[in-house]
Design a protein around this motif. Structure first.
Motif, mmCIF file in Angstrom:
data_model
loop_
_atom_site.group_PDB
_atom_site.id
_atom_site.type_symbol
_atom_site.label_atom_id
_atom_site.label_comp_id
_atom_site.label_asym_id
_atom_site.label_seq_id
_atom_site.Cartn_x
_atom_site.Cartn_y
_atom_site.Cartn_z
ATOM 1 N N VAL A 1 36.810 26.030 37.272
ATOM 2 C CA VAL A 1 36.236 27.086 38.111
ATOM 3 C C VAL A 1 37.103 28.331 37.932
ATOM 4 O O VAL A 1 38.331 28.252 38.045
ATOM 5 N N ASN A 2 36.463 29.449 37.627
ATOM 6 C CA ASN A 2 37.221 30.700 37.504
ATOM 7 C C ASN A 2 37.572 31.246 38.882
ATOM 8 O O ASN A 2 36.716 31.384 39.746
ATOM 9 N N MET A 3 38.825 31.548 39.041
ATOM 10 C CA MET A 3 39.376 31.983 40.329
ATOM 11 C C MET A 3 40.233 33.233 40.078
ATOM 12 O O MET A 3 40.540 33.557 38.933
ATOM 13 N N PRO A 4 40.677 33.911 41.123
ATOM 14 C CA PRO A 4 41.511 35.107 40.902
ATOM 15 C C PRO A 4 42.834 34.772 40.207
ATOM 16 O O PRO A 4 43.377 33.685 40.401
ATOM 17 N N GLN A 5 43.300 35.705 39.415
ATOM 18 C CA GLN A 5 44.624 35.544 38.788
ATOM 19 C C GLN A 5 45.687 35.514 39.894
ATOM 20 O O GLN A 5 45.711 36.381 40.759
ATOM 21 N N CYS A 6 46.548 34.513 39.854
ATOM 22 C CA CYS A 6 47.617 34.417 40.875
ATOM 23 C C CYS A 6 48.986 34.723 40.265
ATOM 24 O O CYS A 6 49.973 34.829 40.985
ATOM 25 N N TYR A 7 49.026 34.830 38.926
ATOM 26 C CA TYR A 7 50.333 34.887 38.253
ATOM 27 C C TYR A 7 50.898 36.308 38.283
ATOM 28 O O TYR A 7 51.014 36.988 37.257
ATOM 29 N N ILE A 8 51.276 36.692 39.478
ATOM 30 C CA ILE A 8 51.735 38.062 39.758
ATOM 31 C C ILE A 8 52.990 38.440 38.964
ATOM 32 O O ILE A 8 53.222 39.602 38.643
ATOM 33 N N ALA A 9 53.799 37.459 38.586
ATOM 34 C CA ALA A 9 55.036 37.734 37.841
ATOM 35 C C ALA A 9 54.744 38.196 36.413
ATOM 36 O O ALA A 9 55.590 38.827 35.778
ATOM 37 N N MET A 10 53.537 37.857 35.917
ATOM 38 C CA MET A 10 53.238 38.163 34.513
ATOM 39 C C MET A 10 52.057 39.126 34.333
ATOM 40 O O MET A 10 52.001 39.845 33.342
ATOM 41 N N TYR A 11 51.100 39.075 35.258
ATOM 42 C CA TYR A 11 49.844 39.808 35.027
ATOM 43 C C TYR A 11 49.446 40.656 36.224
ATOM 44 O O TYR A 11 49.925 40.442 37.339
ATOM 45 N N ASP A 12 48.498 41.574 35.975
ATOM 46 C CA ASP A 12 47.887 42.303 37.088
ATOM 47 C C ASP A 12 47.042 41.319 37.879
ATOM 48 O O ASP A 12 46.474 40.377 37.313
ATOM 49 N N VAL A 13 46.980 41.537 39.162
ATOM 50 C CA VAL A 13 46.175 40.648 40.009
ATOM 51 C C VAL A 13 45.110 41.487 40.715
ATOM 52 O O VAL A 13 45.289 42.691 40.891
ATOM 53 N N PRO A 14 43.997 40.857 41.101
ATOM 54 C CA PRO A 14 42.922 41.641 41.731
ATOM 55 C C PRO A 14 43.289 42.095 43.141
ATOM 56 O O PRO A 14 44.163 41.499 43.777
ATOM 57 N N THR A 15 42.601 43.121 43.613
ATOM 58 C CA THR A 15 42.752 43.521 45.017
ATOM 59 C C THR A 15 42.156 42.404 45.873
ATOM 60 O O THR A 15 41.432 41.528 45.356
ATOM 61 N N HIS A 16 42.404 42.467 47.168
ATOM 62 C CA HIS A 16 41.878 41.446 48.080
ATOM 63 C C HIS A 16 40.345 41.395 47.987
ATOM 64 O O HIS A 16 39.743 40.317 47.915
ATOM 65 N N GLU A 17 39.702 42.560 47.946
ATOM 66 C CA GLU A 17 38.230 42.615 47.895
ATOM 67 C C GLU A 17 37.721 42.006 46.586
ATOM 68 O O GLU A 17 36.758 41.242 46.585
ATOM 69 N N GLN A 18 38.376 42.350 45.476
ATOM 70 C CA GLN A 18 37.952 41.783 44.177
ATOM 71 C C GLN A 18 38.137 40.268 44.180
ATOM 72 O O GLN A 18 37.286 39.527 43.688
ATOM 73 N N ALA A 19 39.253 39.822 44.748
ATOM 74 C CA ALA A 19 39.533 38.378 44.781
ATOM 75 C C ALA A 19 38.483 37.651 45.621
ATOM 76 O O ALA A 19 37.986 36.585 45.241
ATOM 77 N N MET A 20 38.111 38.249 46.754
ATOM 78 C CA MET A 20 37.085 37.632 47.608
ATOM 79 C C MET A 20 35.755 37.519 46.852
ATOM 80 O O MET A 20 35.040 36.537 46.980
ATOM 81 N N GLN A 21 35.449 38.549 46.055
ATOM 82 C CA GLN A 21 34.196 38.511 45.279
ATOM 83 C C GLN A 21 34.234 37.388 44.247
ATOM 84 O O GLN A 21 33.240 36.689 44.044
ATOM 85 N N ILE A 22 35.397 37.184 43.634
ATOM 86 C CA ILE A 22 35.528 36.088 42.649
ATOM 87 C C ILE A 22 35.299 34.746 43.363
ATOM 88 O O ILE A 22 34.631 33.858 42.843
ATOM 89 N N TYR A 23 35.846 34.609 44.566
ATOM 90 C CA TYR A 23 35.623 33.385 45.347
ATOM 91 C C TYR A 23 34.113 33.187 45.595
ATOM 92 O O TYR A 23 33.587 32.094 45.403
ATOM 93 N N LYS A 24 33.456 34.264 46.031
ATOM 94 C CA LYS A 24 32.013 34.153 46.339
ATOM 95 C C LYS A 24 31.223 33.782 45.088
ATOM 96 O O LYS A 24 30.320 32.949 45.134
ATOM 97 N N ASP A 25 31.601 34.400 43.958
ATOM 98 C CA ASP A 25 30.897 34.120 42.697
ATOM 99 C C ASP A 25 31.093 32.672 42.260
ATOM 100 O O ASP A 25 30.291 32.135 41.501
ATOM 101 N N ALA A 26 32.187 32.059 42.708
ATOM 102 C CA ALA A 26 32.493 30.681 42.267
ATOM 103 C C ALA A 26 31.729 29.624 43.070
ATOM 104 O O ALA A 26 31.652 28.468 42.649
ATOM 105 N N LEU A 27 31.177 30.024 44.217
ATOM 106 C CA LEU A 27 30.585 29.023 45.125
ATOM 107 C C LEU A 27 29.482 28.192 44.462
ATOM 108 O O LEU A 27 29.406 26.976 44.653
ATOM 109 N N GLY A 28 28.630 28.868 43.657
ATOM 110 C CA GLY A 28 27.512 28.170 43.012
ATOM 111 C C GLY A 28 28.019 27.077 42.089
ATOM 112 O O GLY A 28 27.536 25.928 42.135
#
Ligand SMILES: Cc1cc2nc3c(=O)[nH]c(=O)nc-3n(C[C@H](O)[C@H](O)[C@H](O)COP(=O)(O)O)c2cc1C
Length: 250
Positions: free
Chosen positions: A111-138
């Motif tokens: 399941v694709n989820m928000p990037q959490c690896y803050i030490a290495m990569y850019d991470v999504p904003t809270h709103e973008q991350a929530m959208q990724i969660y919603k998109d994953a529900l199906g």
């Protein structure tokens, strides 16, 4: 029985949704690691593991922990990975693990989820991350339904030797707690100490201090509500997303 490991909450979210969808019980591998428990399980239905992808495979500490568990009853296993983009050739190490623990791998997906690896990569904003969660529900619903019906599925992905060549290099060169430090925002509340699944954080001379047993799960840095933890110079100003899916579970 659903067993999950989660640094920043993505895998816990997916595991919780699957547990609800299949009416199955939920076990935290974080707690098992933290309490250094010897564990034995009984289940009539297949075991389901929900784990994050770390450089093309399941986290090595989790693999080691699973090898020390005893699984009675049903001998079938599903592995559902969460990742930002791709699990690469994760299925290779999972197939090997299942052979070693005498289980039959009957399902693999991710399941694709928000990037959490803050030490290495850019991470999504809270709103973008929530959208990724919603998109994953199906997709999570489809996976839950297949598990409930005990269907077989292998959504294997390619890996360019990620798990076998890149991962060992990554682990030896990149995975270290050396870069973590607290800023003057730190109140020494001890939440990071409680959160670390490997008991790698402690207070030494009244300073929050990281030891050598780190798997880069990012629970400490993403979980600090005061954003008082940084990693080298790479995390300054970045969003912390930590267990953000709670409102979608209500
Ligand atoms: C050390 C580390 C390595 C990662 N490697 C990958 C990777 O190889 N492929 C990928 O798509 N995402 C990768 N990610 C992103 C995570 O797999 C993803 O954000 C996951 O959902 C985190 O789950 P958690 O919040 O349950 O820990 C990595 C994250 C970390 C912390």
């Amino acid at each position: 029985m659903i067993l999950y490991f989660s640094g920043s909450g993505n895998s816990e979210f997916v595991a919780t949704k699957i547990a609800k969808g299949t009416n199955d019980s939920l076990i935290s591998i974080n707690e098992i690691l933290k309490e250094e428990k010897v564990t034995e399980f009984n289940s009539n239905v297949p075991y389901v593991f929900v784990l994050p992808v770390y450089a093309g495979r399941m986290p090595r500490v989790v693999e080691k922990c699973i090898k020390n568990m005893k699984f009675n009853g049903n001998k079938k296993a599903y592995f559902i990975m969460t990742c930002f983009e791709t699990p690469y050739d994760s299925m290779k190490s999972i197939t090997k693990l299942c052979r070693e623990i005498n289980m039959s791998l009957v399902g693999f997906d991710y399941v694709n989820m928000p990037q959490c690896y803050i030490a290495m990569y850019d991470v999504p904003t809270h709103e973008q991350a929530m959208q990724i969660y919603k998109d994953a529900l199906g997709k999570i619903d489809v996976i839950s339904s297949s598990i409930e019906k005990q269907e077989t599925f292998y959504n294997e992905t390619k890996g360019m030797m990620m798990s076998t060549v890149v991962n060992p290099i990554f682990c030896s060169m990149m995975v270290s707690a050396k870069g973590f430090y607290t800023t003057d925002k730190c109140l020494k509340c001890g939440q990071c100490i409680k959160r670390c699944p490997l008991n790698n954080i402690s207070t030494v001379d009244n300073q929050i201090t990281w030891g050598k047993n780190c798997t880069h799960c990012m629970a400490c840095i993403n979980g600090c509500s005061r954003q008082a933890i940084e990693y080298k110079k790479s995390t300054q100003g970045k969003t912390r997303n930590y267990y953000i899916g709670k409102e979608l579970l209500k």
